[in-house]
Write an enzyme that holds these catalytic residues in place. Structure first.
Site, PDB file in Angstrom:
ATOM      1  N   ARG A 226       0.840  -1.194   0.000  1.00 30.49           N
ATOM      2  CA  ARG A 226       0.000   0.000   0.000  1.00 30.49           C
ATOM      3  C   ARG A 226       0.880   1.251   0.000  1.00 30.49           C
ATOM      4  O   ARG A 226       1.933   1.287   0.644  1.00 30.49           O
ATOM      5  CB  ARG A 226      -0.856  -0.010   1.265  1.00 30.49           C
ATOM      6  CG  ARG A 226      -1.866   1.121   1.393  1.00 30.49           C
ATOM      7  CD  ARG A 226      -2.969   0.997   0.397  1.00 30.49           C
ATOM      8  NE  ARG A 226      -4.163   1.749   0.789  1.00 30.49           N
ATOM      9  CZ  ARG A 226      -5.181   1.947  -0.035  1.00 30.49           C
ATOM     10  NH1 ARG A 226      -5.159   1.478  -1.269  1.00 30.49           N
ATOM     11  NH2 ARG A 226      -6.242   2.614   0.360  1.00 30.49           N
TER      12      ARG A 226
ATOM     13  N   THR B 166      -9.270   0.401 -10.150  1.00 28.93           N
ATOM     14  CA  THR B 166      -8.255  -0.521  -9.685  1.00 28.93           C
ATOM     15  C   THR B 166      -8.291  -1.694 -10.632  1.00 28.93           C
ATOM     16  O   THR B 166      -9.099  -1.738 -11.549  1.00 28.93           O
ATOM     17  CB  THR B 166      -8.629  -0.949  -8.245  1.00 28.93           C
ATOM     18  OG1 THR B 166      -8.624   0.185  -7.423  1.00 28.93           O
ATOM     19  CG2 THR B 166      -7.745  -1.995  -7.661  1.00 28.93           C
TER      20      THR B 166
ATOM     21  N   THR C 209      -3.692  -0.781  -7.734  1.00 27.27           N
ATOM     22  CA  THR C 209      -4.484   0.415  -8.022  1.00 27.27           C
ATOM     23  C   THR C 209      -3.613   1.657  -8.087  1.00 27.27           C
ATOM     24  O   THR C 209      -2.484   1.656  -7.575  1.00 27.27           O
ATOM     25  CB  THR C 209      -5.548   0.595  -6.904  1.00 27.27           C
ATOM     26  OG1 THR C 209      -6.423   1.673  -7.253  1.00 27.27           O
ATOM     27  CG2 THR C 209      -4.918   0.904  -5.564  1.00 27.27           C
TER      28      THR C 209
ATOM     29  N   GLU D  57      -5.799   4.273  -7.392  1.00 27.79           N
ATOM     30  CA  GLU D  57      -6.996   4.847  -6.769  1.00 27.79           C
ATOM     31  C   GLU D  57      -8.028   5.258  -7.809  1.00 27.79           C
ATOM     32  O   GLU D  57      -8.639   4.400  -8.377  1.00 27.79           O
ATOM     33  CB  GLU D  57      -6.666   6.006  -5.826  1.00 27.79           C
ATOM     34  CG  GLU D  57      -7.560   6.057  -4.579  1.00 27.79           C
ATOM     35  CD  GLU D  57      -9.052   6.186  -4.830  1.00 27.79           C
ATOM     36  OE1 GLU D  57      -9.751   5.166  -4.683  1.00 27.79           O
ATOM     37  OE2 GLU D  57      -9.541   7.289  -5.105  1.00 27.79           O
TER      38      GLU D  57
ATOM     39  N   ASP E 160      -7.883   8.173   0.025  1.00 29.42           N
ATOM     40  CA  ASP E 160      -8.610   7.110   0.735  1.00 29.42           C
ATOM     41  C   ASP E 160      -8.634   7.350   2.245  1.00 29.42           C
ATOM     42  O   ASP E 160      -9.365   6.666   2.964  1.00 29.42           O
ATOM     43  CB  ASP E 160      -7.994   5.727   0.445  1.00 29.42           C
ATOM     44  CG  ASP E 160      -8.591   5.085  -0.797  1.00 29.42           C
ATOM     45  OD1 ASP E 160      -9.481   5.693  -1.413  1.00 29.42           O
ATOM     46  OD2 ASP E 160      -8.157   3.963  -1.157  1.00 29.42           O
TER      47      ASP E 160
ATOM     48  N   SER F 225      -7.892   0.676   2.880  1.00 26.84           N
ATOM     49  CA  SER F 225      -8.308   0.225   1.555  1.00 26.84           C
ATOM     50  C   SER F 225      -9.516  -0.688   1.691  1.00 26.84           C
ATOM     51  O   SER F 225      -9.837  -1.163   2.780  1.00 26.84           O
ATOM     52  CB  SER F 225      -7.160  -0.541   0.906  1.00 26.84           C
ATOM     53  OG  SER F 225      -7.601  -1.189  -0.266  1.00 26.84           O
ATOM     54  N   SER F 226     -10.138  -0.956   0.550  1.00 30.84           N
ATOM     55  CA  SER F 226     -11.194  -1.965   0.498  1.00 30.84           C
ATOM     56  C   SER F 226     -10.771  -3.150  -0.355  1.00 30.84           C
ATOM     57  O   SER F 226     -11.582  -4.056  -0.594  1.00 30.84           O
ATOM     58  CB  SER F 226     -12.458  -1.362  -0.111  1.00 30.84           C
ATOM     59  OG  SER F 226     -12.888  -0.286   0.664  1.00 30.84           O
TER      60      SER F 226
ATOM     61  N   GLY G 160     -13.057  -1.435  -7.619  1.00 32.90           N
ATOM     62  CA  GLY G 160     -14.340  -0.791  -7.345  1.00 32.90           C
ATOM     63  C   GLY G 160     -14.425  -0.063  -6.024  1.00 32.90           C
ATOM     64  O   GLY G 160     -15.528   0.140  -5.521  1.00 32.90           O
ATOM     65  N   GLY G 161     -13.277   0.331  -5.440  1.00 33.83           N
ATOM     66  CA  GLY G 161     -13.326   1.058  -4.177  1.00 33.83           C
ATOM     67  C   GLY G 161     -14.044   0.225  -3.130  1.00 33.83           C
ATOM     68  O   GLY G 161     -13.885  -1.002  -3.063  1.00 33.83           O
TER      69      GLY G 161
HETATM   70  N1  GLU Z   1      -8.330   3.063  -3.551  1.00 36.32           N
HETATM   71  C1  GLU Z   1      -9.307   2.045  -3.389  1.00 36.32           C
HETATM   72  C2  GLU Z   1      -8.988   1.132  -2.227  1.00 36.32           C
HETATM   73  O1  GLU Z   1      -7.868   0.928  -1.944  1.00 36.32           O
HETATM   74  C3  GLU Z   1      -9.421   1.198  -4.597  1.00 36.32           C
HETATM   75  C4  GLU Z   1     -10.020   1.924  -5.711  1.00 36.32           C
HETATM   76  C5  GLU Z   1     -10.788   0.998  -6.612  1.00 36.32           C
HETATM   77  O2  GLU Z   1     -10.768  -0.178  -6.481  1.00 36.32           O
HETATM   78  O3  GLU Z   1     -11.452   1.443  -7.506  1.00 36.32           O
HETATM   79  O4  GLU Z   1      -9.861   0.617  -1.623  1.00 36.32           O
END
Ligand code: GLU
Length: 623
Positions: free
Chosen positions: A131, A432, A450, A452, A474, A498-499, A520-521
């Site tokens: 990360r 991502t 990613t 982001e 984030d 993060s997700s 997808g965040g």
């Molecule tokens: N920055 C996001 C995260 O780390 C990921 C962005 C994405 O997957 O579109 O959770």
């Protein structure tokens, strides 16, 4: 435990019997009903020097190794490395490096990611945290506008030097190869160098991503030069090379990753962040950042113990904090373990999935952040006792009003349905990419990386051919948890929550069964969870589980729903019978995965439709 960037000697994984996974614990898959074109891969899949993109298909079944990515060139790069005797890790790095060329708005050496590995020889699952980290000078006030005392608008924070964290992707590749690769970085970069030199063929997804970012890209000459040839988005069918990135990769191949972290590229990254190279006449206020060469030189990939929960007799491994992927998917599965989803109709099962996600998100928002900076009660969040206490809030017949409050993961689960005060909602979405690989020895990689947002910060390091991330957005810009501490405020050297949820599932014998992940965040958590529920509980095979329409309920009033649900009978039942409020969303996620079908047979799976469809391949195709 920090891992020195890549100076360890390689412990090469070559041996190990190919794991044979049983599927007996799963609900029967109705593969025969599948209506999916499964054109088999052939050796001609490997990329040549033509201006045609390699063919792609969403599903491939066979033997000897597998690759699933969002992009045909990247899948071809991974397959090429597997064919030459590389491991799943070699293939993952080769594919990821190619994505830096052909999916540069989602992935690249200007970003970071999380790498999950199953080692067939030891049966161990390991994770690498690559990360991005905040500069040593970061404070909680990072995204507060000193002029107003209010948080910056997201777009202003994104397109700035403030959003750029120290990239971890290249260090992740080096570390993973050191541990589990057969080839070095130089060899694994070759397909990507060739792709960057020859160019890739622009498709509609790429064109539309440029179009959506055109105003931002136009303000940075180095970005415009790459992605706005002739002043606008490249037409579909254009062949787009990236000679600067080919050269950057070549220098890394020759001189190692120190050229990036401590050499001239480090100097250029720091200079770009501190004084973003905006075009003359631009009116955008691009705030400078504070990332230094010291931050780059000090960057470490961190090995962390994976999260693991048992679900229906399977072991589900994921990414621990600073990602909330593993803990949130894990907690939701533990909640769902209280209910027999397989015996429910589709609407009822989806209602349970949505409610479990909301409960787990409340806990994620309250408790999960960088574990090296804050105290994350991870063991409790993943305990069955905590999940059972949360599950008693799940009404099988009705949606709870959102947001729901977080729970109290204190080890005492005797009180009925305990909750903490001051719930808060969540929102973050970006772009991502996830890739999944397996090799002939049975090793498996689930890797999500990613920069982001789609297009990251929009800032390209001049002459280097890669975009810088905006990962630090984030962080929460201001406290979100009422009177309780917010676990995800910016801080020195801190990694934003993060997700990302790269996931590997082992069967009851400890053999690999599935690997999945998605971009997808925050929606990543829903996509991975729903895919697992579809596969494990609802009788779908993996291609069906990935293709099925998606819902996402992040503990908010509205549940995002893809058109096939929102506009159909299922949506009507979820709204009228269960009390959910659906909000139409064109698409959620872009997953890839691999299933181990038993007797060394593999099935690589990518999206058939979302983001223009992904690309799955196996080394020796056979149905
Ligand atoms: N920055 C996001 C995260 O780390 C990921 C962005 C994405 O997957 O579109 O959770």
């Amino acid at each position: 435990m920090g891992v020195q960037r890549s100076r360890r000697t390689a412990a090469v994984v070559l041996a190990g019997a190919m794991a044979v996974a049983g599927v007996g614990l799963l609900a029967p898959a109705h593969a025969a009903e599948r209506n999916q074109a499964e054109t088999e891969q052939s050796a001609s899949f490997e990329r040549g020097h033509s201006s045609k993109p390699p063919p792609k298909q969403p599903t491939a079944t066979g033997y000897g190794g597998a690759v699933a990515t969002v992009d045909a060139d990247a899948t071809a790069a991974g397959l090429q490395v597997l064919r030459r005797g590389g491991t799943a890790v070699d293939a993952a790095v080769a594919a990821a490096a190619a994505l830096g060329v052909s999916e540069p708005f989602s992935a690249g050496i200007g970003g970071g990611g999380f790498f999950v590995h199953y080692d067939a020889k030891t049966g161990e699952v390991s994770t690498l945290d690559g990360r991005e980290s905040a500069p040593a000078t970061a404070t909680e006030q990072r995204f507060i506008d000193p002029a107003t005392g209010a948080p910056l608008a997201f777009a202003d924070a994104r397109v700035s030097g403030l959003s750029v964290g120290t990239p971890g992707t290249l260090a992740t590749w080096a570390e993973a190869l050191d541990r589990w690769g057969r080839f070095g970085l130089a060899r694994n970069l070759r397909p990507a160098i060739e792709l960057a030199e020859d160019g890739f063929v622009v498709d509609e997804t790429f064109r539309s991503q440029v179009a959506a970012n055109a105003a931002i890209f136009a303000d940075f000459p180095a970005t415009a030069e790459l992605y706005l040839p002739g002043g606008g988005p490249p037409a579909v069918g254009t062949v787009l090379p990236n000679p600067d990135l080919a050269d950057t990769y070549r220098q890394i191949a020759r001189r190692g990753i120190d050229v990036f972290y401590e050499g001239p590229i480090a100097d250029e990254i720091a200079a770009t962040v501190q004084d973003p190279p905006v075009r003359d006449g631009a009116t955008r206020n691009v705030r400078p950042g504070d990332l230094t060469t010291g931050d780059l030189a000090g960057y470490e990939v961190i090995e962390r113990d994976p999260t693991v929960v048992e679900y229906r007799g399977l072991q589900v491994y994921g990414m621990p904090p600073p990602s909330s992927g593993g803990s949130t998917v894990g907690e939701a599965l533990n909640i769902l373990e209280n209910f027999d989803l397989g015996a429910m109709d589709e609407a009822q099962a989806l209602h349970h999935y949505m409610e479990a996600t909301a409960l787990a998100f409340a806990d994620r928002n309250r408790y999960v952040g960088d574990p090296d900076v804050i105290d994350v009660p991870l063991a409790e969040l993943l305990s069955q006792g905590f999940a059972d206490e949360r599950a008693c809030l799940l009404d099988p017949d009705a949606a709870a009003p959102k947001p729901v409050a977080p729970g109290v993961p204190d080890g005492d689960y005797s009180g009925e349905c305990a909750t903490a005060p001051d719930p808060a909602a969540v929102a973050d979405e970006g772009s991502t990419t996830h890739l999944t690989t397996a090799d002939r020895w049975g090793n498996v990689v689930a890797y999500t990386l990613t920069i982001e947002q789609t297009g990251g910060s929009g800032i390209t390091v001049p002459g280097r051919g890669f975009l810088l991330n905006n990962e630090l957005t984030d962080f929460n810009f201001a406290p979100t948890q009422g009177n309780a501490p917010d676990p995800n405020l910016p801080g020195p050297d801190k990694r934003p929550r993060s997700s990302m949820a790269p996931t590997i599932v082992l069967d009851g014998d400890g053999d690999p069964l599935l690997a999945v992940g998605s971009p997808g965040g925050a929606t990543i958590i829903g996509t991975v969870l729903q895919t697992l529920v579809n596969r494990i509980d609802l009788g779908m095979d993996l291609p069906e589980a990935l293709a099925a329409p998606r819902l996402f309920q992040p503990n908010a009033v509205n549940t995002s729903a893809e058109p096939a649900i929102d506009g159909g009978p299922l949506g009507v039942i979820l709204e009228s019978q269960y009390g959910h409020t659906l909000a139409p969303t064109p698409e959620i996620g872009a997953a890839t995965g691999i299933e181990f079908l038993g007797r060394h047979r593999l099935q690589a799976v990518a999206e058939p439709v979302r983001r223009g469809g992904g690309s799955a391949a196996v080394l020796r195709p056979r149905r």
